[in-house]
Design a protein around this motif. Structure first.
Motif, PDB file in Angstrom:
ATOM      1  N   ASN A 250       4.622  -5.448 -30.224  1.00  0.00           N
ATOM      2  CA  ASN A 250       4.871  -5.948 -28.878  1.00  0.00           C
ATOM      3  C   ASN A 250       3.950  -5.282 -27.851  1.00  0.00           C
ATOM      4  OD1 ASN A 250       6.561  -7.557 -27.008  1.00  0.00           O
ATOM      5  ND2 ASN A 250       7.104  -5.540 -26.208  1.00  0.00           N
ATOM      6  N   GLU A 251       3.289  -6.094 -27.054  1.00  0.00           N
ATOM      7  CA  GLU A 251       2.427  -5.600 -25.980  1.00  0.00           C
ATOM      8  C   GLU A 251       3.056  -5.943 -24.630  1.00  0.00           C
ATOM      9  OE1 GLU A 251      -1.654  -6.711 -26.089  1.00  0.00           O
ATOM     10  OE2 GLU A 251      -1.830  -6.449 -28.259  1.00  0.00           O
ATOM     11  N   LYS A 252       2.949  -5.011 -23.718  1.00  0.00           N
ATOM     12  CA  LYS A 252       3.442  -5.254 -22.373  1.00  0.00           C
ATOM     13  C   LYS A 252       2.483  -6.177 -21.638  1.00  0.00           C
ATOM     14  CE  LYS A 252       4.812  -2.817 -18.154  1.00  0.00           C
ATOM     15  NZ  LYS A 252       4.896  -1.481 -17.483  1.00  0.00           N
ATOM     16  N   LEU A 253       3.037  -7.083 -20.864  1.00  0.00           N
ATOM     17  CA  LEU A 253       2.207  -7.998 -20.082  1.00  0.00           C
ATOM     18  C   LEU A 253       1.391  -7.204 -19.071  1.00  0.00           C
ATOM     19  CD1 LEU A 253       1.474 -10.918 -19.187  1.00  0.00           C
ATOM     20  CD2 LEU A 253       3.402 -10.771 -17.590  1.00  0.00           C
ATOM     21  N   PRO A 254       0.047  -7.321 -19.112  1.00  0.00           N
ATOM     22  CA  PRO A 254      -0.778  -6.602 -18.134  1.00  0.00           C
ATOM     23  C   PRO A 254      -0.559  -7.154 -16.736  1.00  0.00           C
ATOM     24  CG  PRO A 254      -2.131  -8.113 -19.400  1.00  0.00           C
ATOM     25  CD  PRO A 254      -0.777  -8.135 -20.034  1.00  0.00           C
ATOM     26  N   SER A 255      -0.733  -6.302 -15.741  1.00  0.00           N
ATOM     27  CA  SER A 255      -0.480  -6.731 -14.358  1.00  0.00           C
ATOM     28  C   SER A 255      -1.668  -7.478 -13.766  1.00  0.00           C
ATOM     29  CB  SER A 255      -0.125  -5.519 -13.488  1.00  0.00           C
ATOM     30  OG  SER A 255      -1.155  -4.540 -13.561  1.00  0.00           O
ATOM     31  N   GLY A 256      -2.862  -6.987 -13.987  1.00  0.00           N
ATOM     32  CA  GLY A 256      -4.052  -7.649 -13.450  1.00  0.00           C
ATOM     33  C   GLY A 256      -4.186  -7.471 -11.951  1.00  0.00           C
ATOM     34  N   ASP A 257      -5.351  -7.845 -11.428  1.00  0.00           N
ATOM     35  CA  ASP A 257      -5.591  -7.761  -9.993  1.00  0.00           C
ATOM     36  C   ASP A 257      -6.733  -8.700  -9.620  1.00  0.00           C
ATOM     37  OD1 ASP A 257      -7.876  -6.494 -10.918  1.00  0.00           O
ATOM     38  OD2 ASP A 257      -7.326  -4.501 -10.220  1.00  0.00           O
ATOM     39  N   ASN A 258      -7.183  -8.619  -8.389  1.00  0.00           N
ATOM     40  CA  ASN A 258      -8.349  -9.347  -7.885  1.00  0.00           C
ATOM     41  C   ASN A 258      -8.248 -10.859  -8.128  1.00  0.00           C
ATOM     42  OD1 ASN A 258     -10.847  -9.947  -6.806  1.00  0.00           O
ATOM     43  ND2 ASN A 258     -11.880  -8.249  -7.842  1.00  0.00           N
TER      44      ASN A 258
END
Length: 245
Positions: free
Chosen positions: A24-32
């Motif tokens: 299981n991978e955590k959903l990345p938040s991302g930006d820009n």
């Protein structure tokens, strides 16, 4: 014997929990988001989104079992699987009709079959045209830095289809076509499951569509894919949807 069964059950639970934590991978938040929009537009240009927008009709087979005729311009679709043949009017649901073994269904099973056909269409068409949907209403876009320093495009859906809330992290090749994505979707128990986007085809109308996806041990195929400006262009009877107009 009872103690052995309890031990085995406990062991399986521990193994399943361990596998979940590993996979299981955590959903990345991302930006820009502004830069994400620029990357998304470059991807759409590489896939000839303009050609897709002007495509009126698409026919294809999903994994050899679901068969579609989609009149995108007039918002109607035929979905065939097993012994079922369902016609959906995407603008007026009460006009949709269903047939099983050639006989029209008019009882309570009609709504069941229409609902199942809708779910099949949403899932299978997404595997075909997901890249074209990154600017749909309710979709947010962000940039995620990958481990190798490249940029990936995170598209999150707050609405649409049958599973709003899903997110997809797109990895692009040098030609800016998608090569894979990771999924955080309700139908999968773990996040970050990866699927490839391969075997790109330039269709008759110029839209570019991937025909193969490798998802773990499973291969998802799109076969018999053709596009056109009307039904006759894809060798379909022009009167196919007359019954539900």
């Amino acid at each position: 014997m009872k103690k052995i069964l309890i031990y085995l059950a406990t062991t399986l639970i521990i193994l399943a929990a361990g596998a979940y934590l590993i996979l299981n991978e955590k959903l990345p938040s991302g930006d820009n988001p502004q830069k994400a929009d620029e990357l998304a537009n470059k991807m759409l240009k590489a896939l000839n989104k303009t050609a897709w927008d002007s495509t009126n009709v698409i026919v294809w087979t999903h994994k050899g079992v679901h068969h579609f005729v989609w009149d995108k311009k007039n918002q109607m679709v035929e979905v065939k699987w097993d012994k079922n043949d369902v016609f959906l009017n995407l603008k007026e649901w009460n006009k949709g009709k269903a047939f099983s073994e050639g006989k029209e269904i008019t009882d309570g099973q009609l709504d069941v079959l229409r609902g199942k056909a809708w779910a099949i269409f949403c899932n299978d068409s997404f595997w075909m045209i997901a890249p074209y949907k990154v600017f749909d209403e309710g979709v947010s876009r962000k940039i995620v830095k990958t481990e190798d320093g490249t940029e990936a495009l995170l598209a999150s859906y707050s609405s649409g289809g049958v599973t709003p809330g899903d997110s997809y992290l797109w990895f692009l090749a040098n030609d800016l076509k998608p090569k894979a994505y990771k999924m955080w979707v309700k139908i999968l128990p773990v996040g970050g499951v990866k699927a490839t986007w391969d075997n790109w085809k330039t269709t008759e109308t110029g839209a570019i569509i991937a025909q193969t996806h490798i998802l773990g041990p499973m291969t998802i195929t799109i076969e018999n894919l053709h596009t056109g400006n009307d039904l006759t262009a894809v060798k379909v009877d022009a009167t196919l949807f007359d019954k539900i107009k």
